[in-house]
Design a protein around this motif. Structure first.
Motif: not given
Length: 153
Positions: A125-153
């Motif tokens: 999750f941390r290395n995902d390009p989209f996540v990195r882009q959002v982090q850089a754009l909003f100066h965000g940090t990742i709350d590791e407790m909120s990271v969940k596996p993807r549930e495919d429908d």
């Protein structure tokens, strides 16, 4: 159709496919984790088996060390004896001893595997390009407790 000459045999028309054969008892793994899965242990009995230290393991005798005396009941021993006897196809004697559990148990191994899977999930999750882009754009940090596996429908 070809008619054979006297003394000649016809070759087989087609070979029957080889069917998978259930491994013979001697070939079964005496790995405690595999036995727990193969015997389809569930609930408290599975918990007992996974948290125990294996002292002796043969197809006819299993000796386990339990850290909690309350688990070492005759009822638990009998249930485990029945499950393992059904798995092996013959009587399997189960013995308990109570004491300090040393070394890795199946539960320890499974917990390490869960922790490693969680670490890999967060790292991915941390290395995902989209996540990195959002982090850089909003100066965000990742709350590791909120990271969940993807549930495919």
């Amino acid at each position: 159709m070809t008619i054979p000459r006297p003394g000649e045999n016809l070759p087989p028309v087609e070979y029957a496919p080889e069917l998978p054969v259930e491994p013979r008892l001697e070939e079964r793994s005496l790995d405690w984790r595999s036995i727990i899965a193969g015997a389809k242990l569930t609930g408290p009995l599975r918990n007992l088996a996974t948290t125990a230290q294996v002292i002796e393991l043969t197809e006819r005798h299993v000796k386990l060390r339990l850290s909690v005396a309350a688990f070492a009941t005759e009822s638990s021993r009998q249930l485990l004896t029945e499950a393992l006897s059904a798995y092996f196809g013959h009587h399997c004697l189960v013995e308990f001893e109570v004491g300090h559990v040393t070394g890795n148990t199946v539960a320890d191994t499974e917990e390490k595997e869960r922790q490693e899977a969680r670490r890999q999930l967060i790292e991915g999750f941390r290395n995902d390009p989209f996540v990195r882009q959002v982090q850089a754009l909003f100066h965000g940090t990742i709350d590791e407790m909120s990271v969940k596996p993807r549930e495919d429908d």
